[in-house]
Design a protein around this motif. Structure first.
Motif, PDB file in Angstrom:
ATOM      1  N   UNK A  40       0.868  -1.180   0.000  1.00  0.00           N
ATOM      2  CA  UNK A  40       0.000   0.000   0.000  1.00  0.00           C
ATOM      3  C   UNK A  40       0.897   1.220   0.000  1.00  0.00           C
ATOM      4  N   UNK A  41       0.330   2.368  -0.301  1.00  0.00           N
ATOM      5  CA  UNK A  41       1.146   3.572  -0.207  1.00  0.00           C
ATOM      6  C   UNK A  41       1.438   3.855   1.274  1.00  0.00           C
ATOM      7  N   UNK A  67      -0.341  16.259   5.722  1.00  0.00           N
ATOM      8  CA  UNK A  67      -0.165  15.127   4.816  1.00  0.00           C
ATOM      9  C   UNK A  67       1.260  15.157   4.273  1.00  0.00           C
ATOM     10  N   UNK A  68       2.144  14.423   4.928  1.00  0.00           N
ATOM     11  CA  UNK A  68       3.547  14.420   4.519  1.00  0.00           C
ATOM     12  C   UNK A  68       3.772  13.620   3.237  1.00  0.00           C
ATOM     13  N   UNK A  69       2.808  12.778   2.875  1.00  0.00           N
ATOM     14  CA  UNK A  69       2.931  12.062   1.599  1.00  0.00           C
ATOM     15  C   UNK A  69       2.836  13.043   0.426  1.00  0.00           C
ATOM     16  N   UNK A  70       2.007  14.052   0.581  1.00  0.00           N
ATOM     17  CA  UNK A  70       1.962  15.092  -0.438  1.00  0.00           C
ATOM     18  C   UNK A  70       3.285  15.841  -0.524  1.00  0.00           C
ATOM     19  N   UNK A  71       3.893  16.081   0.628  1.00  0.00           N
ATOM     20  CA  UNK A  71       5.202  16.744   0.625  1.00  0.00           C
ATOM     21  C   UNK A  71       6.239  15.891  -0.100  1.00  0.00           C
ATOM     22  N   UNK A  72       6.244  14.603   0.174  1.00  0.00           N
ATOM     23  CA  UNK A  72       7.204  13.707  -0.461  1.00  0.00           C
ATOM     24  C   UNK A  72       7.085  13.755  -1.976  1.00  0.00           C
ATOM     25  N   UNK A  73       5.849  13.789  -2.475  1.00  0.00           N
ATOM     26  CA  UNK A  73       5.630  13.705  -3.919  1.00  0.00           C
ATOM     27  C   UNK A  73       5.582  15.052  -4.618  1.00  0.00           C
ATOM     28  N   UNK A  74       5.327  16.106  -3.852  1.00  0.00           N
ATOM     29  CA  UNK A  74       5.109  17.395  -4.490  1.00  0.00           C
ATOM     30  C   UNK A  74       3.772  17.454  -5.192  1.00  0.00           C
ATOM     31  N   UNK A  75       2.811  16.695  -4.697  1.00  0.00           N
ATOM     32  CA  UNK A  75       1.460  16.619  -5.279  1.00  0.00           C
ATOM     33  C   UNK A  75       0.460  16.847  -4.160  1.00  0.00           C
ATOM     34  N   UNK A  76      -0.641  17.507  -4.462  1.00  0.00           N
ATOM     35  CA  UNK A  76      -1.701  17.698  -3.471  1.00  0.00           C
ATOM     36  C   UNK A  76      -2.917  16.880  -3.876  1.00  0.00           C
ATOM     37  N   UNK A  77      -3.216  15.854  -3.105  1.00  0.00           N
ATOM     38  CA  UNK A  77      -4.415  15.061  -3.326  1.00  0.00           C
ATOM     39  C   UNK A  77      -4.783  14.391  -2.011  1.00  0.00           C
ATOM     40  N   UNK A  78      -5.738  13.476  -2.047  1.00  0.00           N
ATOM     41  CA  UNK A  78      -6.172  12.779  -0.840  1.00  0.00           C
ATOM     42  C   UNK A  78      -6.530  11.345  -1.200  1.00  0.00           C
ATOM     43  N   UNK A  79      -6.985  10.594  -0.191  1.00  0.00           N
ATOM     44  CA  UNK A  79      -7.362   9.198  -0.420  1.00  0.00           C
ATOM     45  C   UNK A  79      -8.562   9.059  -1.352  1.00  0.00           C
ATOM     46  N   UNK A  80      -9.253  10.154  -1.629  1.00  0.00           N
ATOM     47  CA  UNK A  80     -10.409  10.102  -2.529  1.00  0.00           C
ATOM     48  C   UNK A  80     -10.000  10.179  -3.992  1.00  0.00           C
ATOM     49  N   UNK A  81      -8.710  10.452  -4.265  1.00  0.00           N
ATOM     50  CA  UNK A  81      -8.234  10.674  -5.624  1.00  0.00           C
ATOM     51  C   UNK A  81      -7.435   9.488  -6.137  1.00  0.00           C
ATOM     52  N   UNK A  82      -7.591   9.170  -7.414  1.00  0.00           N
ATOM     53  CA  UNK A  82      -6.868   8.035  -7.995  1.00  0.00           C
ATOM     54  C   UNK A  82      -5.357   8.257  -7.985  1.00  0.00           C
ATOM     55  N   UNK A  83      -4.933   9.511  -8.095  1.00  0.00           N
ATOM     56  CA  UNK A  83      -3.494   9.796  -8.146  1.00  0.00           C
ATOM     57  C   UNK A  83      -2.784   9.375  -6.866  1.00  0.00           C
ATOM     58  N   UNK A  84      -3.506   9.294  -5.762  1.00  0.00           N
ATOM     59  CA  UNK A  84      -2.904   8.899  -4.481  1.00  0.00           C
ATOM     60  C   UNK A  84      -2.306   7.487  -4.573  1.00  0.00           C
ATOM     61  N   UNK A  85      -2.830   6.651  -5.451  1.00  0.00           N
ATOM     62  CA  UNK A  85      -2.476   5.238  -5.469  1.00  0.00           C
ATOM     63  C   UNK A  85      -1.504   4.875  -6.590  1.00  0.00           C
ATOM     64  N   UNK A  86      -0.993   5.887  -7.295  1.00  0.00           N
ATOM     65  CA  UNK A  86       0.048   5.602  -8.289  1.00  0.00           C
ATOM     66  C   UNK A  86       1.311   5.125  -7.573  1.00  0.00           C
TER      67      UNK A  86
END
Length: 738
Positions: free
Chosen positions: A527-528, A538-557
């Motif tokens: 899992x991510x 949301x430090x996962x957004x910081x790691x990726x430089x992307x802003x999204x949430x668990x509701x978005x498909x991009x979170x699971x790339x």
């Protein structure tokens, strides 16, 4: 008349006598249940508070609360009524707190049975980590306990001496049925019908109907069976000019299974329906890569909380090499299956969608099932040595039962696997490789015995801080590479540098032995790293430089490693794919005999599909979210949270495409669950000495017609193709639960 007699016979003041100052013996439970449901919803970062589901939650909460008011007021003795009131309120409040901790920590709600089954593992293996989970969530817990305090303080008004007569009890019953019945009618006929019936799971249940309804439906479906979808598999229409065509006609990855005969002679309607469904599917085609790895060795990893966003040629040369050579998948996902590590691991190891079987995860439900397509079983039958290792508690998630059933000689911490036991945690992935690699390499070098080894890693596990043993070990290197990052991101990178070290060591040993060209390495995440986002930041957004949430498909790339030393050039794979596609893809590459219709995934190298068609063996990634089932196909991406479809450039789809894929997703989920429930592999592919297990669920309820289900109300898709999909891209004391 004595006072004792009077407390049992006095009429209710609501229906005679004086007016009661506040009818709490009516209203307390509806108010308490509704309060808890709204509290849970308000604190759930994955849910939208004000949406259509809020009305259903209100109806069900009030109906359930009135039902409990009825039960308590049926008791003739006030003391008994008070004891039951406090007990029910306290137990319910504790359950609300447990579910909130699960949701905020694991990003999932869980069924009662799963919580019960896992409680012993959590307490015995992760007891000291419980305060670390509970303390940050103390504000919610204190708020959730307010109804318990209120029940005690207002006990004389919640369980007054004057007991209700039969008339007000009938009114309570009627109101409970009215509220609950109205909610059921709306849930059955509205946009959340799938989640209420055949698509029911804990995440969807709590989000759309509330925790009280989820508990009720869990018990109801366990006793009487979950409704089956009344959906037909779309016929393969051959598509249009946008079809992706293979230059050569290849055979199919299918076996000689007479599904018609299996349906005709089925022992139940469920088995008959399964046989008709699987028989109606289009098998994937063999292709130019079929048998490319035949006879080679295979090392398969499920990597704890892995993501590719820290990979660079300088910092992680081994991971960089493995992700840029071999088969390079640009649209790989590891969905959030709602089962934490065990769901992702099940998808990687079986090629099946992780579902829930009578409140249990499907992995554990397969422990006594026939699993012929598991790579351990397939390759062991060909003379491979097949071993599995996990550098954490050996029986966590019942791996000591599930993994041997998949064909592996299994060892973990506490059961055969030697690891440094110094009280620190997590354990080292590098040490796991170092302590297990020699036997299978030596056997292959000396006598040519092929090997398939499976590893479930743990070094990348959260929570991410400098008390994390692997993060502390690699701290200096991570901080040098990410000097301006938060401590959480630095610690995550540092923890995963242990996986980098393990893979670097593995490559070195394979090359030193001269067998890198004979060995395939495949790796995917479970899992991510959701523990990077378990706080307000949301430090996962910081790691990726992307802003999204668990509701978005991009979170699971994510990234898939599929590498062999003999490949001279990388092969680019642009089709969307996910963890369930690993088993069919490897089965095709190794030239194994399997039936692609009996797996949820497909061979990602099969190009014989039509990108604009909803039929046939098409690339399909299912992405369950709090907003519903999102998905990605070769045609585009559907976001369930907004109910919008964005077509890929140059792709045009028909008006019914989105609803057809939604139906297909529902069918895949439903039959993946039934396949495990009824041990269908043992029915379709009988094995000597294995009798199919008795069904682990009640027979499915009658099929639900598709009026008003979630896919049917989807807005018309954007078929212009102008917008491309978004590019993106436990143990002794101190440990955290997996």
């Amino acid at each position: 008349m004595t006072e004792k007699e009077n407390e049992h016979t006095a009429p209710s003041r609501l229906f005679g006598g004086g007016a009661h100052p506040a009818p709490l013996h009516w209203l307390f439970f509806p108010a308490a249940v509704l309060y808890h449901e709204l509290l849970l919803r308000a604190f759930d970062a994955q849910s939208v508070f004000f949406d259509g589901a809020l009305a259903l939650i209100l109806l069900f909460a009030v109906g359930t609360g009135l039902f409990w008011s009825l039960i308590v007021n049926l008791l003739r003795r006030p003391r008994a009524a008070f004891i039951v009131s406090v007990t029910v309120t306290a137990l319910w409040s504790v359950l609300v707190c447990v579910e909130y901790c699960c949701r905020s920590y694991f990003k999932s709600y869980f069924f009662l049975r799963f919580i019960g089954n896992m409680s012993e593992n959590v307490v015995t293996g992760f007891g000291s980590a419980i305060p670390e989970v509970v303390l940050p969530r103390l504000p919610f817990i204190l708020l959730a306990m307010l109804p318990v305090a209120g029940c005690v303080l207002l006990r004389r008004r919640i369980a007054p001496p004057e007991r209700m007569g039969w008339k007000p009890l009938l009114v309570l019953l009627a109101l409970s049925l009215a509220f609950g019945g109205t909610g059921s009618v709306l849930a059955h006929g509205g946009m959340y019908k799938t989640s209420y019936t055949y698509g029911f799971n804990a995440d969807a249940g709590v989000t759309h109907f509330g925790l009280n309804t989820t508990v009720r439906l869990e018990m109801t479906y366990a006793l009487f069976g979950q409704p089956a979808p009344d959906i037909q598999v779309p016929e393969d229409d051959g598509g249009d000019d946008t079809a992706v065509t293979a230059p050569v006609v290849y055979g199919k990855n299918a076996m000689d299974i007479d599904f018609d005969a299996l349906a005709e002679n089925a022992s139940s309607s469920a088995v008959a329906n399964m046989s008709r469904y699987f028989g109606s599917l289009t098998p994937s085609s063999q292709n130019e890569y079929t048998g490319m790895f035949k006879g080679k060795n295979l090392i398969l990893f499920t990597a704890e909380a892995f993501s590719p966003w820290f990979i660079s040629e300088e910092l992680t040369p081994a991971l960089y090499r493995l992700t840029h050579e071999g088969f390079v998948c640009s649209n790989f996902y590891q969905p959030g299956w709602g089962q934490s590590t065990t769901g992702g691991e099940f998808a990687v190891m079986t090629g099946l969608i992780p579902t829930w079987v009578n409140g249990n995860v499907s992995f554990y439900a397969t422990a006594r099932n026939s699993m012929p397509f598991a790579l351990g079983n397939q390759l062991r039958a060909l003379g491979y040595t097949t071993a599995a290792y996990h550098d954490n508690i050996y029986n966590y998630y019942n791996r000591d039962k599930t993994h041997p059933n998949l064909g592996y000689d299994y060892q973990g911490q506490g059961s055969g696997l030697k690891l440094t036991e110094d009280g620190s945690w997590p354990y080292s992935d590098l040490e796991m490789i170092q302590n297990t690699i020699d036997p299978y390499i030596d056997a292959y070098v000396k006598d040519g015995t092929p090997f398939h080894t499976y590893y479930m890693t743990v070094s990348g596990h959260g929570g991410y801080g400098w008390g994390h043993a692997m993060a502390a070990k690699n701290r200096q290197k991570a901080q040098a590479a990410y000097p301006n990052a938060s401590a959480q991101v630095q610690a995550y990178v540092a923890a995963n540098l242990e996986l980098e070290s393990a893979l670097a060591y593995l490559l070195e040993e394979l090359e030193t032995a001269g067998i890198a060209d004979d060995t395939v390495i495949c790796l995917a995440a479970d899992h991510y790293p959701y523990l990077l986002s378990d706080t307000d930041t949301d430090y996962y957004n910081e790691l990726r430089g992307v802003t999204d949430s668990e509701r978005d498909t991009s979170r699971y790339r994510n990234a898939l490693i599929l590498w062999c030393g003999s490949m001279d050039e990388p092969v680019q794979v642009d089709e969307p794919c996910s963890a369930v596609d690993i088993v069919p893809t490897l089965s095709n590459l190794f030239g194994l005999t399997y039936d692609s219709r009996l797996l949820s995934g497909r061979d990602i190298l099969d190009k014989s599909y039509n990108a604009s068609s909803a039929a046939g063996s098409i690339p399909l990634v299912i992405l369950p979210t709090a907003g519903g089932n999102s998905w990605a196909t070769a045609a585009g991406i559907y976001e369930a949270s907004t109910r919008t479809f964005t077509a890929n450039p140059g792709i045009t789809v028909g008006e019914e495409y989105v609803s057809a894929i939604n139906d297909r997703v529902s069918l895949q989920y439903h039959y993946a669950q039934l396949l495990v429930t009824y041990d269908y592999y043992a029915i379709a592919l009988p094995q000597e000495g294995h009798t199919p297990n008795a069904p682990q669920l009640a027979p499915p309820a009658p099929a639900e017609p598709e009026n008003g289900e979630e896919g049917a109300e989807t807005p018309a898709p954007d078929v212009t193709g102008d917008t491309a999909p978004e590019d993106g891209y436990v143990p002794p004391d101190e440990i955290q639960p997996e």
